[in-house]
Scaffold this motif. Sequence first.
Motif, PDB file in Angstrom:
ATOM      1  N   SER A 392       0.865  -1.192   0.000  1.00  0.00           N
ATOM      2  CA  SER A 392       0.000   0.000   0.000  1.00  0.00           C
ATOM      3  C   SER A 392       0.895   1.233   0.000  1.00  0.00           C
ATOM      4  CB  SER A 392      -0.927  -0.013   1.215  1.00  0.00           C
ATOM      5  OG  SER A 392      -1.726  -1.174   1.231  1.00  0.00           O
ATOM      6  N   SER A 393       1.378   1.600  -1.160  1.00  0.00           N
ATOM      7  CA  SER A 393       2.395   2.654  -1.259  1.00  0.00           C
ATOM      8  C   SER A 393       1.889   4.013  -0.798  1.00  0.00           C
ATOM      9  CB  SER A 393       2.897   2.757  -2.705  1.00  0.00           C
ATOM     10  OG  SER A 393       1.826   3.055  -3.581  1.00  0.00           O
ATOM     11  N   MET A 394       0.561   4.180  -0.655  1.00  0.00           N
ATOM     12  CA  MET A 394      -0.008   5.447  -0.220  1.00  0.00           C
ATOM     13  C   MET A 394      -0.143   5.520   1.300  1.00  0.00           C
ATOM     14  SD  MET A 394      -0.522   6.692  -3.246  1.00  0.00           S
ATOM     15  CE  MET A 394      -1.578   8.109  -3.003  1.00  0.00           C
ATOM     16  N   LEU A 395       0.196   4.442   2.008  1.00  0.00           N
ATOM     17  CA  LEU A 395      -0.061   4.372   3.447  1.00  0.00           C
ATOM     18  C   LEU A 395       0.682   5.467   4.209  1.00  0.00           C
ATOM     19  CD1 LEU A 395      -1.685   2.535   5.389  1.00  0.00           C
ATOM     20  CD2 LEU A 395       0.475   1.435   5.959  1.00  0.00           C
ATOM     21  N   GLN A 396      -0.079   6.190   5.041  1.00  0.00           N
ATOM     22  CA  GLN A 396       0.482   7.262   5.865  1.00  0.00           C
ATOM     23  C   GLN A 396       0.459   6.910   7.347  1.00  0.00           C
ATOM     24  OE1 GLN A 396      -1.689  10.871   4.963  1.00  0.00           O
ATOM     25  NE2 GLN A 396      -1.600  10.483   2.772  1.00  0.00           N
ATOM     26  N   MET A 397      -0.567   6.180   7.782  1.00  0.00           N
ATOM     27  CA  MET A 397      -0.711   5.892   9.210  1.00  0.00           C
ATOM     28  C   MET A 397      -1.033   4.416   9.403  1.00  0.00           C
ATOM     29  SD  MET A 397      -3.036   9.221  10.277  1.00  0.00           S
ATOM     30  CE  MET A 397      -2.967   8.859  12.025  1.00  0.00           C
ATOM     31  N   PHE A 398      -0.206   3.734  10.199  1.00  0.00           N
ATOM     32  CA  PHE A 398      -0.480   2.365  10.637  1.00  0.00           C
ATOM     33  C   PHE A 398      -0.386   2.365  12.157  1.00  0.00           C
ATOM     34  CE2 PHE A 398       1.344  -2.137  11.193  1.00  0.00           C
ATOM     35  CZ  PHE A 398       0.083  -2.644  11.500  1.00  0.00           C
ATOM     36  N   GLU A 399      -1.545   2.268  12.805  1.00  0.00           N
ATOM     37  CA  GLU A 399      -1.599   2.319  14.260  1.00  0.00           C
ATOM     38  C   GLU A 399      -2.311   1.075  14.764  1.00  0.00           C
ATOM     39  OE1 GLU A 399      -3.228   6.066  15.485  1.00  0.00           O
ATOM     40  OE2 GLU A 399      -1.688   7.217  14.430  1.00  0.00           O
ATOM     41  N   ALA A 400      -1.572   0.254  15.540  1.00  0.00           N
ATOM     42  CA  ALA A 400      -2.091  -1.032  16.004  1.00  0.00           C
ATOM     43  C   ALA A 400      -1.734  -1.265  17.467  1.00  0.00           C
ATOM     44  CB  ALA A 400      -1.540  -2.156  15.134  1.00  0.00           C
ATOM     45  N   ALA A 401      -1.759  -0.212  18.268  1.00  0.00           N
ATOM     46  CA  ALA A 401      -1.388  -0.332  19.678  1.00  0.00           C
ATOM     47  C   ALA A 401      -2.369  -1.232  20.426  1.00  0.00           C
ATOM     48  CB  ALA A 401      -1.349   1.049  20.330  1.00  0.00           C
ATOM     49  N   GLN A 402      -1.854  -1.888  21.439  1.00  0.00           N
ATOM     50  CA  GLN A 402      -2.635  -2.692  22.379  1.00  0.00           C
ATOM     51  C   GLN A 402      -3.456  -3.774  21.658  1.00  0.00           C
ATOM     52  OE1 GLN A 402      -3.714  -0.438  25.750  1.00  0.00           O
ATOM     53  NE2 GLN A 402      -5.315  -1.817  26.408  1.00  0.00           N
ATOM     54  N   ASN A 403      -2.715  -4.617  20.912  1.00  0.00           N
ATOM     55  CA  ASN A 403      -3.282  -5.828  20.337  1.00  0.00           C
ATOM     56  C   ASN A 403      -2.415  -7.000  20.791  1.00  0.00           C
ATOM     57  OD1 ASN A 403      -5.633  -5.431  18.273  1.00  0.00           O
ATOM     58  ND2 ASN A 403      -4.298  -3.655  17.962  1.00  0.00           N
TER      59      ASN A 403
END
Length: 954
Positions: A392-403
Motif C-alpha cells: 500500500s504505497s499510499m499508506l500514511q498511518m499504521f496504528e495497532a497499539a494494544q493488540n
Amino acid sequence: MVGAGSFLLVPLFLSLVASTNSALSSGIATNIATDHLALLFFKSLIRLDPSQALVSWGNNSIPLCQWRGVTCGSRGSRRGRVTELELENLSLAGAISSSVANLTFLRRLHLPGNNLQGKIPRELAALSNLESIVLFQNMLEGEIPHELGSMHNLKVLNVSYNKLTGSIPTSLGNLANLEILYIAHNDLTGEIPTEIGNLVKLSKFSLSTNQLRGSVPISLGNLSSLTVLILHTNNLTGSIPPLQNLSFLTVLALGTNDLTGCIPSQLGNLTSLVILDLRANYLTGSIPESLGNLNILESLSLPFNNFTGSIPNSIGNLLFLKTLDLDNNELEGPLPPALFNLSYLELFTVQGNNYLNGSFPPDNGNRLPHLEKFLIDYNQFHGPIPTFLCNSSMLQMFEAAQNLLTGTIPSCLGTHLKRLSSLVLAKNQIQATQDADWGFLASLANCSDLQLLDLSYNRLEGNQIYGEIPGSLGACQSLQYLNASHNNLEGTIPLSLEQMKGLLVVDLSHNNLSGNIPEFFAKMRGLSIFNISFNNFKGQVPEDGIFSNASSTTIIANDGLCGGVPQLKLPPCTTHTTKRPYFRLIVAVSVGSTCLFVICLMLIFFHWNKKKKDNHQTSTISEHHVRVSYAELSSATDSFSSGNLIGTGSFGSVFKGKIMIEELQVTVAVKVLNLQQHGASQSFAAECETLRCVRHRNLVKILTVCSSVDLRGIDFKALVFEFLPNGNLERWLHQSVEEDGEYKVLDLVKRLDISIDVASALEYLHQHKPLPIIHCDIKPSNILLNDDMVAHVGDFGLARFYHEDSNDTSEKSSAWARMRGTIGYAAPEYGLGNEVSILGDVYSYGILLLEMFTGRRPTDSKFGDELSLHKYVQMALPERVINIADQQLLSNDGDGQGISNSVKVGDARIVCITSVLQIGIACSNDNPTDRLQIRDALKELQAIRDKFGVSVQG
C-alpha cells in the motif's frame, strides 16, 4: 437598524419619483421608476460597502440595468424590469430592505457571503415570480417568515449559516415547486414539520447543526426526488425511519444526534447512496448485511454507537468504498476476508471499544493499493504484522497499539512506505531477533515524513525488542514522537539523532541503554518531554534546553548521572584538576578578549556608517525601491477602475495591477491613499518607515512607492506591494470562498498554520532592533494569504516604533496618533488613553485566535455590553467547547458543509481547539500584565500543531 442618514434620503427619493413621472409618461416607464426607487431604498440600508459594489447605483449616467448585481429582462413585459439581484461575497453590512418586494418581476434574490443583519423581510412573499432566495452566510436573525409558504414558484431557499431562531414554519410544506431547502447552521429549535413530506420535487434538504428535537419524520420517505438528506448535529431522537422509497438518495447524514434502535434493513434498498453517516448516536444491534447492496457507496461512517456482532461479510461487496469508520463500538470477531479486496479503500479504522480479533491474510501483492490510514488500536488482533501493507504505497498511518501482534517488524514498512507518517505498535508481543539487528528501524531512513514512532511496551510473554538503536534512524528528520520504552535496548544513543530537529517527545525509559546523555538534546527547541529513566546512563546532565525544566525531564534510576539543575537533586560531578585545564582556560580567555576587541571595532564602524546614512536620508523608503510614476500606476490598474478594486481601508483603496519590475511584468497590489482623509499622509509615512526596516516571510513585501501628483495636479501617494492571490483572512473566515464552483473554508490544520504565521510576524516585530515595532491593527482583514495559504501581516498604516522613554507629545494630539486599532480588536487600555505597547498587539492577536476558531467576530451582535467574545469563550472552556467551536472545523470535507465528524468530548479536534482557545484567552486578558507574551504563545501553538497536526487532518 436604519441609520439616521437614510431618512434624509426620503425627500430625495420622492423628488426622484416626481421628476421621473413627469418626464416619462408611459406606464412601463413608471414601473421602471418603481424598480429604480426600490433599489435606492435597498442601498440606503447598506451601511458598509467596503468594495464599493453599489457605487454605480443612483448614478444618472449609468442605466439601472447596468448597475452592479442587477439584471433586467429583455422581452415583453419584463423588458427593462429587474429580474435578478445578485450581490455575492461583497462584505455588505446592513439590513435587507423590504422595498425589494416592489421588484415585481424579480426571479432571483442572491445575497450570500455578506454581513447582512436584521430579519428576513416577510414582504418577500409578495414576489410571485421569485424562484430562488439565497441568503446563506450572513448574520440574519429572527424567525423564518411563515409568509414564505405562499411563494408557489419558489424553487430554491437557502438561508444556511445565519443566526435564525424559532421553529421551521409548517407553511413551507406548501412550496410544491421547491427543489432545494437549506437551513443548516442556525439556532433553530422545535421539530421537523411532517409537512415537509409534501415537497415532492425536493431534491436537496439540509437542517444540520441546529437545535432541533423530536424524531425524523416518516413522511420524509415520500420525497422520491430527494438526493441529499443532511440532518446531522441536532438533538433528534427516536429510530431511523425506513426511507426505502428514496431511490435517488446519494447522501444520508444523520450523525451526531440521539437516535436509538437498529439500522433499518430497508436502507439497503437505497442503491444510489454514496455517503452514509450515522456516527455519534446511540444505535444498537448488528450492522445489517443489506448494506452490502449499496454497490456505489464510497463512505460508511458508524463510529461512536453501540453496535455489536461482527462486521458483515457483505461489506466486501462495496467495491467503491473509500472510507470505513467503525470506531468505538462493541464489534467482535475477525475481519471478513473480502474486506481486503476493496481496492479503493483509503481509510479503515476500528479503534476504540471494539473486540475484534483474528489474524490478517497473507500478502498476495494486490491488497488495498490506495490505503492511506489503517487504524486498529485497542482490539485483539493476533499473528504477525500484515506484510500486505507494504504494497500500500499510499499508506500514511499504521496504528495497532494494544493488540496481540507477534513476530518481528517487517523492514518493508520502511523500504516501501515512503509516505509513512505514523507507526504505532505499542503494547503488543513484538520481538526482534539478534540477526535482524533492528533492520526495520534502519529501513525507516526512507520514511522522510515519519512523525510518530511508538514501539513501547513490547515485553509481553517474555518477548521484547532488543539490540542497539541504529544510527540510520537519524535520517527520519520529520520524526516528532519517539517512544521505544519498556523494551531491552542496549548500547548508546547514536549521535546521528541530532539530525532529528523536529523531536517533541523522546521516551527511551525502561531499557538497558548506557553512556552519556548527548548534548544535542539540550539544543532541540521543540523538545517538551524527555524520559530516559531506568537505564544505565552516566556522566554530566546538561542544564540547558529541556534539561532546565525538571518537570519535563525524567532521568531517575540512572545511578551514574550527576550535575544538572538543582531540582533534579543529583550529586555534583567530581572534577580532576590538572595543568592542562588551566592552559585551556588561558587560551580561551585570550581568544575571547581578541574577539571582543574586534567586535567593538565593528560596532563603532557600524554606528558611524549608519549615522552617516541617516544624515543623507532623503526619503522614508530605501532608495533601492525604484519609484514609479502616477501614469505607470494608472496604466497598470486601468485608470484605477472598479473592476480592479480588491479592497478598501481607513486611509485608501487597493487595486490589482501589472507593472514592469526589472524587465518582468509583475502582478501587484497598489494601495492608493485618500489624502483627503485626515491622517492619511501620516499613515503613508508610517507604512513607508516601517516597511523600510523590516524583512520577514510573514510580512507583506513592499516593491515600490509613488509620491507624485495626478492628472489634475493634486497630490498622489501610493504603495505597491506583492500581490497575494488568496485575499485576506476575513474573506476565508466569514465568507464562502469559491474555487472551481465549490465553496471552500479553512480546515483546522490550516488555521493553526495561519495562527503560527501571524504570531511569528508579531514576534519578529516586537523583537525588532533597535526599536520594537507595534502594528496597532491586527485583525483578519489585515492578514493576507499567498498561493500556498501562508499568512502575511499587512497594513502598517497605524504602526509605531516603541520608545519606552519617549516624552514626545508633538504627535499625540493628532487624530492619526490617537488611532490605536479597530473596535473589537483594540486593547481596552487604549480606550483609557494609554500609550500603545506590544501588549496591545498581543490583545488583538488573542481576539484574532478566538475569532478564527469560533467563527464569531468580536463585534457580533450576540455580544452586548455584558458579554464579549473573550467572556463568551471563557465561560465555555473547557466542557462546552463543542458548542462554541466553528462547526466548519468539525466537518469531513473541504467546504465546511460536508458530513460532520464525531464531536464527542475527547475528539482530537476538540482537544486541539480547546488548547488554542485557552491561548487566545491568555492573550486577551483585560489587564495587560496578565497577558501571555507573543513568543510564549508562538511556542505553545507550535507544540499544539506538532501534537495534533496528524490526528486532526482529513
